[in-house]
Design an enzyme around this catalytic site. Structure first.
Site, PDB file in Angstrom:
ATOM      1  N   ASP A 321     -83.803 124.830  -2.298  1.00 27.96           N
ATOM      2  CA  ASP A 321     -83.189 125.071  -0.642  1.00 27.96           C
ATOM      3  C   ASP A 321     -82.716 125.925  -0.522  1.00 27.96           C
ATOM      4  O   ASP A 321     -81.606 125.944  -0.479  1.00 27.96           O
ATOM      5  CB  ASP A 321     -82.661 123.614  -0.275  1.00 27.96           C
ATOM      6  CG  ASP A 321     -81.812 123.454  -1.604  1.00 27.96           C
ATOM      7  OD1 ASP A 321     -81.399 123.660  -2.684  1.00 27.96           O
ATOM      8  OD2 ASP A 321     -80.698 122.297  -1.023  1.00 27.96           O
ATOM      9  N   GLU A 514     -72.836 130.055  -8.415  1.00 25.07           N
ATOM     10  CA  GLU A 514     -73.570 129.752  -8.627  1.00 25.07           C
ATOM     11  C   GLU A 514     -74.890 130.579  -8.326  1.00 25.07           C
ATOM     12  O   GLU A 514     -75.733 130.158  -9.250  1.00 25.07           O
ATOM     13  CB  GLU A 514     -73.852 128.436  -7.774  1.00 25.07           C
ATOM     14  CG  GLU A 514     -74.149 129.610  -6.191  1.00 25.07           C
ATOM     15  CD  GLU A 514     -74.715 128.135  -5.123  1.00 25.07           C
ATOM     16  OE1 GLU A 514     -75.010 127.090  -4.858  1.00 25.07           O
ATOM     17  OE2 GLU A 514     -74.340 128.783  -4.117  1.00 25.07           O
TER      18      GLU A 514
END
Length: 583
Positions: A321, A514
Site C-alpha cells: 500500500d 522499514e
C-alpha cells in the site's frame, strides 16, 4: 454475523453488475473508530498530523456516552464543530495513543543465541547482538482493560504478548509477523513465536481470517496469507506436533476464507483456472487514512467513490500500500484515484497459497490423515497448473500479475514476479537460470543498495526507489535454494549488498527502518502516506536470517561492484577454479 451477511449480499449485487453504485458496508460496526459523523468531523479537521493517531486512541468512558455528548455538541454547532472545541472534546473523552499497551520483555529472551557465533565479521556480530536486543524494545502486551472493556478500544484483544513492527505501528500486523517470527526463532524465542501464532489462530476462530492488523478498523481486510508458513517455521524449530494437531483445522479454516471470498476464474486456452486476488468489498474511507481517502475521492464522480475506497482497502490487504502494480492498466495510472487492485491476479498471493497448500498436505500426512493430505495435494497441483498457464511467461522467464479486465499480463518488473521460486511452486527445472536472466535483462543486479520494489517512480512507497526487506528475502532465498551455483552466488552477493545497506545506515543513525532508498546510497526510504518508520520488525528479521545463512562470508566493508554479468563471472571464477583442484 452482520458483516458476513453484508458481504454475501454484496457479492450477489456485484454478480448482477450493480457494484459501484451500491452502498457498501463499513469497515466495522464502531461509530467512533470505523464510520459515522464523529470520525468524519475529527479526521477532516486534521487535529493530528497522522490520521492513524485518532483511531488508535482509547475512550475514557463508554462509547454510548461519547456519542451522545458528541451528537449534542454537533447539533449545537449545526453539525460543524469549531476546531478548538472539537480538540477539547477529544481531549476530554479520549486517552493518549498507546495507553492500552505496556512494554514487555519476552521471558524466553536470552543474552547470546547460538547463531551469533556463526558470524565471522566482528562488527556484524556485534550489530546482530544489538538487533537481538531490539526484540525487548518491540515487545508489547495488552492491559487487562482491553479484555474487560473492549468497546473502549480500537485494539483487538490478544491473549499473548507479541512483537510489533515499530514506529506508528504499535499493534501486530499479519504478514510482517512472518519475517519477525523467522528472526525470533533464530534468537531462540520459540515460546514468543508460539504465543503470536496462537493469537492469529484465535483470530481465525473468531473472525474466519487473520485481519490486516490488530485494530477493529482492519477487521474486514486481511494481508498476504502466511499463517500456514508461520506454523511450518515454528515446527521446523520445535517439532511441536501436538500444537499442529490442535490447530490444523484452524489453518484449514483460514485457507477456506481465501477460497470462498477471494477466488476468481480465468479462462485461457479453453480451460478455466481458479486463482486468488485481493478483494475487500467494504465502503467508506480507511479510518487510519480517512482525510486522504476523502480528498482523493473528491476528484471522482460521487458514484465512483465507494468503489475507490474498496480498491484502496484491497491495496492495503495486498501489503503493497501502495504501488504502480495496482495502478497500471487503468484510466489514470499516474494517480491513486485509478487504483484497481481487485482487477489483478497477483503472482505473490498465489505463490503463497500454493506453498500453503503443499504444507497443509505435508501436515496432514504427518498427522496420518491421508484423505486431507490428498485434498491439499490436488489443490496445490491445480494451482501450479494455473500459475504455469496464466502467470508464467516462458519467453521472459518470470511470472506476471494477470489483468482480469485487459486479459493480459502486467509485464513490469516487481520482485514479487519471482515469488514462486521462493515458494517452490514451479515445475520447470531450469527456472532459476531464467530468473537470473530476467534480473539481468532488467538491470536489477546493477543496484548496489538493494533490489528496488519496481522500476516505476510514482511517489508511492512500494515503487522505485524504495527497497523492502521481505522482497529481498523473496529473491535471495528463491535463488539460494536453486541447485544452480551461479544462482546461489548471486543470492549471496544480493545478501551482501542488503546487509551493508542496513549496517551502514544503522552505523549512522542507530536505527533500523522499514524501507531503504536504492537511489540515495541506501538511506531510509520515503514516499507514500506517512514518514519512514523506525523499528523495524521485519527488517530486523530478514537481516538476522541473512546473517545466519551467510555469516561466515558476509563483511561490513566497502560496497561491491555492480553485479553485471562480467562482474559476476569474475566473482565466481576463484571459487570455480578452487573446486577443480585435487584435495
Amino acid at each position: 454475523m452482520p458483516g458476513r451477511t453484508w458481504e454475501l449480499c454484496l457479492l450477489l449485487l456485484l454478480g448482477l453488475g450493480l457494484g459501484s453504485q451500491e452502498a457498501l458496508p463499513p469497515p466495522c460496526e464502531s461509530e467512533i473508530y470505523c464510520h459515522g459523523e464523529l470520525l468524519n468531523q475529527v479526521q477532516m479537521a486534521k487535529l493530528y498530523q497522522d490520521d492513524k493517531q485518532f483511531v488508535d486512541m482509547p475512550l475514557s468512558i463508554a462509547p454510548e456516552q461519547v456519542l451522545q455528548t458528541f451528537t449534542e455538541l454537533s447539533r449545537d454547532h449545526n453539525h460543524s464543530i469549531p476546531r478548538e472545541q472539537l480538540q477539547a472534546f477529544v481531549h476530554e473523552h479520549f486517552q493518549a495513543k498507546g495507553q492500552e499497551l505496556q512494554p514487555w520483555t519476552p521471558a524466553d529472551w536470552k543474552d547470546s543465541p547460538q547463531f551469533l557465533q556463526k558470524i565471522s565479521d566482528a562488527k556484524l556480530r556485534a550489530w546482530a547482538g544489538q538487533l537481538h536486543q531490539l526484540w525487548k524494545k518491540l515487545g508489547k502486551k495488552m492491559k487487562p482493560e482491553v479484555l474487560s472493556h473492549p468497546e473502549r478500544f480500537s485494539l483487538i484483544y490478544s491473549e499473548h504478548p507479541f512483537i510489533v513492527p515499530g514506529g506508528r505501528f504499535v499493534e501486530f500486523y499479519y504478514w510482517d509477523s512472518y519475517w519477525v517470527m523467522e528472526g525470533l526463532l533464530l534468537s531462540e524465542m520459540a515460546e514468543t513465536v508460539k504465543g503470536m501464532l496462537q493469537n492469529f489462530l484465535d483470530l481465525v476462530k473468531t473472525y474466519g481470517h487473520v485481519p490486516n492488523g490488530g485494530r477493529v478498523y482492519y477487521l474486514q481486510r486481511s494481508q498476504p496469507p502466511l499463517l500456514t508458513l508461520m506454523m511450518d517455521c515454528y515446527l521446523t524449530h520445535t517439532n511441536d506436533t501436538a500444537f499442529l494437531q490442535e490447530n490444523i483445522e484452524t489453518l484449514a479454516l483460514e485457507l477456506d476464507f481465501w477460497t470462498k471470498n477471494r477466488t476468481v476464474s480465468v479462462s485461457l486456452e479453453g480451460k478455466n483456472y481458479l486463482l486468488n486476488r485481493y478483494y475487500v468489498p467494504y465502503g467508506g474511507p480507511r479510518p487510519e487514512s480517512y482525510s486522504k481517502d476523502v480528498e482523493l475521492a473528491d476528484t471522482l464522480p460521487e458514484g465512483d467513490r465507494e468503489a475507490l475506497w474498496a480498491e484502496l482497502k484491497a491495496g492495503a490487504e495486498s501489503g503493497w500500500d501502495f504501488s504502480s502494480r495496482w495502478l497500471i492498466g487503468g484510466p489514470n495510472p499516474n494517480s491513486l484515484s485509478g487504483i484497481r487492485t481487485s482487477k489483478l491476479v497477483p503472482v505473490d498471493l498465489n505463490a503463497f497459497l500454493c506453498q500453503a497448500e503443499e504444507l497443509m498436505s505435508n501436515f496432514y500426512s504427518r498427522l496420518g490423515n491421508d484423505s486431507q493430505a490428498t485434498k491439499y495435494r490436488i489443490l496445490r497441483s491445480q494451482r501450479l497448473a494455473a500459475l504455469n498457464t496464466v502467470l508464467w511467461d516462458e519467453q521472459t522467464g518470470a511470472w506476471f500479475d494477470y489483468d482480469l479486465e485487459k486479459k493480459k499480463k502486467n509485464r513490469e518488473f516487481y520482485p514479487s514476479n519471482l515469488t514462486p521460486l521462493w515458494a517452490g511452486c514451479f515445475s520447470d527445472p531450469g527456472v532459476a537460470d531464467k530468473a537470473l536472466k530476467y534480473l539481468e535483462d532488467n538491470r536489477i543486479l546493477t543496484y548496489q543498495y538493494g533490489i528496488p520494489t519496481s522500476l516505476q517512480k510514482t511517489g508511492q512507497q512500494w515503487d522505485f526507489p524504495n527497497a523492502w526487506a521481505p522482497l529481498q528475502d523473496l529473491v535471495i532465498r528463491g535463488l539460494a535454494k536453486a541447485p544452480l551455483r551461479r544462482a546461489q552466488e548471486v543470492a549471496f552477493q544480493l545478501a551482501q549488498n542488503w546487509i551493508r545497506t542496513n549496517f551502514d545506515v544503522y552505523s549512522q543513525k542507530s536505527a533500523m527502518y522499514e524501507k531503504y532508498d536504492v537511489s540515495n546510497g541506501g538511506q531510509p526510504g520515503g514516499g507514500g502516506e506517512y514518514e519512514v518508520q523506525e523499528g523495524f520488525g521485519w527488517t530486523n528479521g530478514v537481516v538476522l536470517m541473512l546473517l545466519d545463512r551467510y555469516g561466515d562470508r558476509l563483511t561490513s566493508g566497502a560496497k561491491l561492484a555492480f553485479l553485471e554479468p562480467h562482474c559476476l563471472a569474475a566473482t565466481l571464477l576463484p571459487s570455480l577454479l578452487l573446486s577443480l583442484l585435487p584435495w
